[in-house]
Design a protein around this motif. Structure first.
Motif, mmCIF file in Angstrom:
data_model
loop_
_atom_site.group_PDB
_atom_site.id
_atom_site.type_symbol
_atom_site.label_atom_id
_atom_site.label_comp_id
_atom_site.label_asym_id
_atom_site.label_seq_id
_atom_site.Cartn_x
_atom_site.Cartn_y
_atom_site.Cartn_z
ATOM 1 N N UNK A 1 0.831 -1.205 0.000
ATOM 2 C CA UNK A 1 0.000 0.000 0.000
ATOM 3 C C UNK A 1 0.866 1.256 0.000
ATOM 4 N N UNK A 2 1.992 1.216 0.686
ATOM 5 C CA UNK A 2 2.900 2.365 0.654
ATOM 6 C C UNK A 2 3.383 2.639 -0.767
ATOM 7 N N UNK A 3 3.692 1.593 -1.506
ATOM 8 C CA UNK A 3 4.178 1.760 -2.882
ATOM 9 C C UNK A 3 3.080 2.334 -3.782
ATOM 10 N N UNK A 4 1.900 1.730 -3.764
ATOM 11 C CA UNK A 4 0.840 2.226 -4.641
ATOM 12 C C UNK A 4 0.324 3.583 -4.169
ATOM 13 N N UNK A 5 0.313 3.792 -2.862
ATOM 14 C CA UNK A 5 -0.092 5.095 -2.330
ATOM 15 C C UNK A 5 0.876 6.186 -2.744
ATOM 16 N N UNK A 6 2.170 5.889 -2.696
ATOM 17 C CA UNK A 6 3.175 6.871 -3.128
ATOM 18 C C UNK A 6 3.015 7.200 -4.603
ATOM 19 N N UNK A 7 2.729 6.192 -5.410
ATOM 20 C CA UNK A 7 2.512 6.432 -6.848
ATOM 21 C C UNK A 7 1.303 7.337 -7.069
ATOM 22 N N UNK A 8 0.226 7.084 -6.347
ATOM 23 C CA UNK A 8 -0.992 7.896 -6.505
ATOM 24 C C UNK A 8 -0.770 9.320 -6.019
ATOM 25 N N UNK A 9 -0.080 9.488 -4.905
ATOM 26 C CA UNK A 9 0.185 10.832 -4.372
ATOM 27 C C UNK A 9 1.115 11.591 -5.317
ATOM 28 N N UNK A 10 2.141 10.922 -5.817
ATOM 29 C CA UNK A 10 3.058 11.570 -6.761
ATOM 30 C C UNK A 10 2.333 11.962 -8.044
ATOM 31 N N UNK A 11 1.404 11.140 -8.477
ATOM 32 C CA UNK A 11 0.654 11.422 -9.705
ATOM 33 C C UNK A 11 -0.168 12.699 -9.574
ATOM 34 N N UNK A 12 -0.618 13.005 -8.365
ATOM 35 C CA UNK A 12 -1.459 14.194 -8.160
ATOM 36 C C UNK A 12 -0.732 15.490 -8.493
ATOM 37 N N UNK A 13 0.578 15.493 -8.360
ATOM 38 C CA UNK A 13 1.323 16.730 -8.619
ATOM 39 C C UNK A 13 2.180 16.645 -9.882
ATOM 40 N N UNK A 14 1.985 15.618 -10.665
ATOM 41 C CA UNK A 14 2.783 15.428 -11.878
ATOM 42 C C UNK A 14 2.012 15.909 -13.101
ATOM 43 N N UNK A 15 2.716 16.020 -14.201
ATOM 44 C CA UNK A 15 2.055 16.349 -15.467
ATOM 45 C C UNK A 15 1.106 15.203 -15.823
ATOM 46 N N UNK A 16 0.127 15.455 -16.667
ATOM 47 C CA UNK A 16 -0.819 14.376 -17.018
ATOM 48 C C UNK A 16 -0.136 13.128 -17.585
ATOM 49 N N UNK A 17 0.904 13.319 -18.381
ATOM 50 C CA UNK A 17 1.589 12.167 -18.975
ATOM 51 C C UNK A 17 2.345 11.364 -17.911
ATOM 52 N N UNK A 18 3.047 12.056 -17.035
ATOM 53 C CA UNK A 18 3.789 11.362 -15.971
ATOM 54 C C UNK A 18 2.813 10.712 -14.998
ATOM 55 N N UNK A 19 1.731 11.414 -14.685
ATOM 56 C CA UNK A 19 0.719 10.852 -13.792
ATOM 57 C C UNK A 19 0.143 9.563 -14.379
ATOM 58 N N UNK A 20 -0.144 9.569 -15.670
ATOM 59 C CA UNK A 20 -0.682 8.372 -16.322
ATOM 60 C C UNK A 20 0.304 7.217 -16.235
ATOM 61 N N UNK A 21 1.576 7.516 -16.453
ATOM 62 C CA UNK A 21 2.597 6.457 -16.377
ATOM 63 C C UNK A 21 2.716 5.912 -14.955
ATOM 64 N N UNK A 22 2.700 6.794 -13.959
ATOM 65 C CA UNK A 22 2.796 6.350 -12.562
ATOM 66 C C UNK A 22 1.607 5.478 -12.167
ATOM 67 N N UNK A 23 0.421 5.957 -12.493
ATOM 68 C CA UNK A 23 -0.781 5.218 -12.105
ATOM 69 C C UNK A 23 -0.879 3.903 -12.880
ATOM 70 N N UNK A 24 -0.588 3.935 -14.175
ATOM 71 C CA UNK A 24 -0.645 2.702 -14.965
ATOM 72 C C UNK A 24 0.384 1.686 -14.467
#
Length: 186
Positions: A118-141
């Motif tokens: 959960x820490x790993x996926x939570x960190x990805x989701x939190x990081x995606x919130x402040x990233x560009x749309x393309x980077x956010x998509x890559x992190x979440x995917x």
């Protein structure tokens, strides 16, 4: 006569009903992708459900936890200031503490490993919130594809969550990851 495939003669409706978790997972993936911002909360919800089931030490708790996460994600759409990702992480923290106090630290493949996931996926989701749309998509995917593998392992081993939840979540995660990438880069 090993190696000869026998056709499945059961009616299509029955075969689909037997795979209801996969069908439901595909439906939820399409609905989540259509909301535009539904992927990051789904990623955190996936980890939340596994952590909660491990904290409660009940595989059967997975479906009620899924519905709780669904309600929380839906509420965040209508309640100003309520963030689904942070709310899920907060409730997960409470469940983790309760699980530790209740002795769920063992086996290590239960709560401790689920908390790390959960820490790993939570960190990805939190990081995606402040990233560009393309980077956010890559992190979440990437998080969703990783969790789909997690689901497959849990489905095969029968650990932590029910097999039906693992099947549902695996299809949801994998298909939603593809849809996120397609909508962003397609």
């Amino acid at each position: 006569m090993a190696g000869i495939a026998v056709p499945d003669r059961r009616p299509l409706a029955r075969r689909v009903l037997e795979r209801w978790p996969a069908v439901a997972g595909a439906g939820v993936a399409v609905l989540s992708a259509s909301t535009g911002d539904g992927a990051a909360p789904v990623l955190v919800a996936a980890g939340f459900v596994y952590l909660g089931a491990a904290a409660l030490r009940r595989r059967t708790a997975a479906w009620p936890l899924f519905w709780a996460s669904f309600v929380l994600i839906a509420a965040a759409r209508f309640v100003p200031g309520l963030d689904a990702v942070w709310s899920l992480l907060a409730v997960a923290a409470v469940l983790a503490v309760a699980g530790l106090l209740g002795g769920a630290a063992r086996p290590v493949t239960g709560l401790p490993v689920q908390a790390a996931a959960l820490l790993v996926v939570g960190a990805a989701a939190v990081a995606a919130a402040s990233a560009s749309p393309q980077v956010a998509a890559l992190l979440v995917a990437a998080g969703l594809f990783g969790h789909a593998g997690w689901d497959l392992w849990h489905h095969r081993t029968g650990r932590v969550v029910s097999r039906s939840l693992a099947e549902f979540c695996g299809v949801l995660d994998a298909l939603l990851a593809v849809l996120v990438l397609w909508v962003t880069f397609g």
